[in-house]
Design a protein around this motif. Structure first.
Motif, PDB file in Angstrom:
ATOM      1  N   ALA A   1       0.844  -1.205   0.000  1.00 37.56           N
ATOM      2  CA  ALA A   1       0.000   0.000   0.000  1.00 37.56           C
ATOM      3  C   ALA A   1       0.875   1.250   0.000  1.00 37.56           C
ATOM      4  O   ALA A   1       0.584   2.227  -0.692  1.00 37.56           O
ATOM      5  N   ARG A   2       1.986   1.206   0.754  1.00 40.96           N
ATOM      6  CA  ARG A   2       2.914   2.346   0.812  1.00 40.96           C
ATOM      7  C   ARG A   2       3.490   2.628  -0.583  1.00 40.96           C
ATOM      8  O   ARG A   2       3.758   3.773  -0.937  1.00 40.96           O
ATOM      9  N   ALA A   3       3.682   1.558  -1.349  1.00 38.41           N
ATOM     10  CA  ALA A   3       4.234   1.725  -2.705  1.00 38.41           C
ATOM     11  C   ALA A   3       3.162   2.188  -3.687  1.00 38.41           C
ATOM     12  O   ALA A   3       3.429   2.325  -4.880  1.00 38.41           O
ATOM     13  N   GLY A   4       1.942   2.380  -3.199  1.00 36.69           N
ATOM     14  CA  GLY A   4       0.886   2.876  -4.064  1.00 36.69           C
ATOM     15  C   GLY A   4       0.182   1.798  -4.865  1.00 36.69           C
ATOM     16  O   GLY A   4      -0.564   2.097  -5.804  1.00 36.69           O
ATOM     17  N   LEU A   5       0.402   0.529  -4.506  1.00 40.08           N
ATOM     18  CA  LEU A   5      -0.270  -0.560  -5.218  1.00 40.08           C
ATOM     19  C   LEU A   5      -1.619  -0.817  -4.558  1.00 40.08           C
ATOM     20  O   LEU A   5      -1.727  -0.827  -3.327  1.00 40.08           O
ATOM     21  N   SER A   6      -2.657  -1.016  -5.383  1.00 36.94           N
ATOM     22  CA  SER A   6      -3.979  -1.288  -4.791  1.00 36.94           C
ATOM     23  C   SER A   6      -3.933  -2.677  -4.162  1.00 36.94           C
ATOM     24  O   SER A   6      -3.537  -3.656  -4.794  1.00 36.94           O
ATOM     25  N   THR A   7      -4.305  -2.744  -2.885  1.00 34.92           N
ATOM     26  CA  THR A   7      -4.096  -3.954  -2.093  1.00 34.92           C
ATOM     27  C   THR A   7      -5.382  -4.340  -1.384  1.00 34.92           C
ATOM     28  O   THR A   7      -6.015  -3.496  -0.742  1.00 34.92           O
TER      29      THR A   7
END
Lengths: 99, 469
Positions: B23-29
């Protein structure tokens, strides 16, 4: 017997097992509430009709199967107890279900 | 159908840590978990635990609170009470929720389904009143319940931890019946120098055992010929220890022989598994980024091999970082640092795995002992099926229905494999494991019928699905 080391903040809940009225705490699973009430055997096994009760308490052993509000094969350790819930042994006569 | 960059199965330490990174990397999780709150079994009810429970369970448990907070704040879409029942090779995930089933698709899947307790077949282990030791600890964590009449049977760090927690709770166990054979201590000694690199674990272990001893709990060592007695429920435990026969009256027996990876999801996905001799269990075959042999599928935490809670969170972070790196959203530096920390955590494992390897008795149960609890198949029946030519667990399953009941082999799989291997004189790795098929957990037909599609669900089917939940 099981004792509570901490009163969970949850309020008292009334439910029944085999028609007998029992008290639980909000936050209890059906299995925990039954164990706390002194119940050990929740069903007879499918092959030899031997008594069985909760074993793993984490949803993997399926030994705590019961009927809840008329629906059989529910894992007592995975279902939160609710006010007015009617719980029966898995091997009891099926309860009439109103859908 | 909703699509996510990452779907994580399980919200224990590994799943939460992985979600925080992706989530921190901006990936939808999306994080799917069966329980009503995050924490897994190790940090079960961590958000609800009051001061009494937190004191009894200790600082290692309390450490989970920060992780749960960070997870809640991570921006990952957390779905509680979600039971995953199928994942296909396109990485579509089917899961049950109150009200019916849903389906999502993911770019990557992180299997963070943790561990389960090793099957411990012995006479009387199906009697009401017998639980796993971990099961008793779940009652303490989640409901603050402690039994006052418990005889612990088995071995391992958890065996002592739970007993020490009960002492702390003021409800001490009735007895500890430890199954570690005497010869193990010498074998474990050679791993002591390495374990000194994780001295805090050694100190904690010694302190737990000392606390139980100090409380005056009878400790029976090198116990053999163990039998749980009773007809309708547990009445006692019989065993030999110190050259004497013992019989303890009790209404509650807690069994423990260590924990093993929960393989259901990785087996369902047909990931390759390897036999880990030291941990005495199957583990999914993984590369350095925790990728399985199935494209897009990662395993984090104890499901990748037993390492404990801290190690699970570190491996969760590593998987999250690896997925972020693949998406070009992170560099390798942070991953390297976490990997070093993970290596330090692992130093205690060889000592623990040698000392607390499963007891010889549960690996080779007597012929009349039930092995498959669901279908009530004995060790003797399994041996007979092998003698008739059954080469592995799947043929034994066809012959006898072992592993075909509602638990789908979770409670007997490893034991069945070991019994077959011993009877055939083959390595366990050659015998392999049950083939796991969907649904991973039994589900109502009404739920399948109500599977969320683009078509509207008929009102009567929807009502029935809701009644089930």
């Amino acid at each position: 017997m099981f004792k509570r080391v901490e009163e969970t903040a949850g309020t008292a809940i009334t439910f029944s097992f085999e028609g007998k009225e029992l008290t639980a705490r909000a936050g209890d699973t059906v299995a925990a509430a039954l164990l706390a009430a002194g119940e050990r055997s929740l069903r007879a096994s499918a092959v030899s009709a031997s008594p069985r009760g909760p074993f793993c308490l984490m949803g993997v052993c399926f030994d705590c199967l019961v009927q809840i509000d008329g629906v059989p094969n529910r894992q007592a350790c995975m279902v939160a107890v609710k006010e007015g819930m009617s719980v029966h042994r898995q091997d009891s006569e099926p309860e009439a279900v109103s859908l | 159908m909703s699509t996510y960059d990452v779907a994580i199965i399980g919200a224990g330490p590994a799943g939460m840590a992985a979600a925080i990174e992706t989530a921190r990397a901006g990936l939808s999780t999306i994080v799917l978990d069966e329980q009503p709150a995050p924490g897994g079994q190790i940090y079960r009810a961590i958000e609800a635990s009051g001061p009494a429970r937190t004191r009894i369970l200790g600082p290692d448990y309390a450490a989970g609170r920060k992780l749960a907070e960070d997870f809640r704040a991570s921006g990952a879409h957390y779905v509680a009470g979600a039971t995953v029942w199928n994942i296909d090779s396109e990485l579509s995930v089917d899961f049950s929720l109150p009200g019916g089933s849903k389906q999502i698709r993911a770019g990557s899947i992180v299997v963070a389904t943790g561990a389960i307790e090793r099957p411990t077949p012995m006479p009387g282990w199906t009697l009401p009143g017998v639980t796993t030791a971990g099961g008793l600890q779940i009652l303490l964590k989640a409901q603050g319940l402690v039994g006052d009449d418990v005889v612990f049977v088995g071995s391992g760090p958890l065996f002592w931890l739970i007993a020490a927690q009960m002492v702390e709770a003021g409800v001490k166990p009735k007895a500890m019946v430890e199954t570690v054979p005497r010869s193990r201590y010498l074998a474990a000694l050679k791993h002591l120098p390495a374990a000194l690199g994780a001295a805090s674990y050694l100190r904690k272990g010694m302190a737990m055992i000392a606390a139980v001893r100090r409380a005056g709990v009878p400790i029976h060592t090198d116990a053999k010929e163990i039998r749980i007695d009773g007809s309708e429920r547990v009445e006692g435990v019989s065993f030999t220890s110190g050259g004497r026969e013992h019989q303890l009256a009790t209404t509650s027996v807690a069994l423990h022989q260590g924990v093993v990876p929960n393989q259901q999801v990785t087996r369902l996905l047909r990931c390759e598994h390897l036999w880990n001799e030291s941990q005495h269990c199957f583990v999914p075959k993984l590369d350095e980024a925790f990728r399985t042999t199935v494209a897009g599928v990662y395993v984090a935490g104890d499901g990748a091999g037993i390492g404990g809670a801290k190690s699970a969170a570190l491996r969760g972070r590593l998987v999250g970082l690896a997925i972020a790196e693949k998406a070009g959203k992170a560099g390798p530096e942070e991953r390297r640092k976490v990997a070093e920390e993970l290596a330090r955590e692992a130093k205690i494992r060889p000592l623990l795995e040698t000392l607390y390897a499963p007891s010889p008795e549960i690996l080779s149960p007597a012929d009349d002992t039930l092995v498959c609890r669901c279908e009530e198949v004995t060790a003797g029946a399994i041996r007979k099926a092998v003698d008739m030519g059954a080469p592995g667990p799947n043929q034994v399953k066809s012959f006898l229905r072992a592993g075909m009941g509602p638990c789908q082999g979770r409670m007997c799989g490893l034991a069945v494999t070991e019994i077959i291997a011993a009877r055939r004189g083959e390595p366990v790795s050659a015998v392999d494991y049950y083939r796991i098929r969907p649904p991973l957990k039994p589900l109502a037909l009404s739920e399948l019928a109500a599977l969320e599609t683009d078509e509207p669900v008929p009102a009567d089917i929807q009502a029935e699905a809701e009644a089930v939940h």
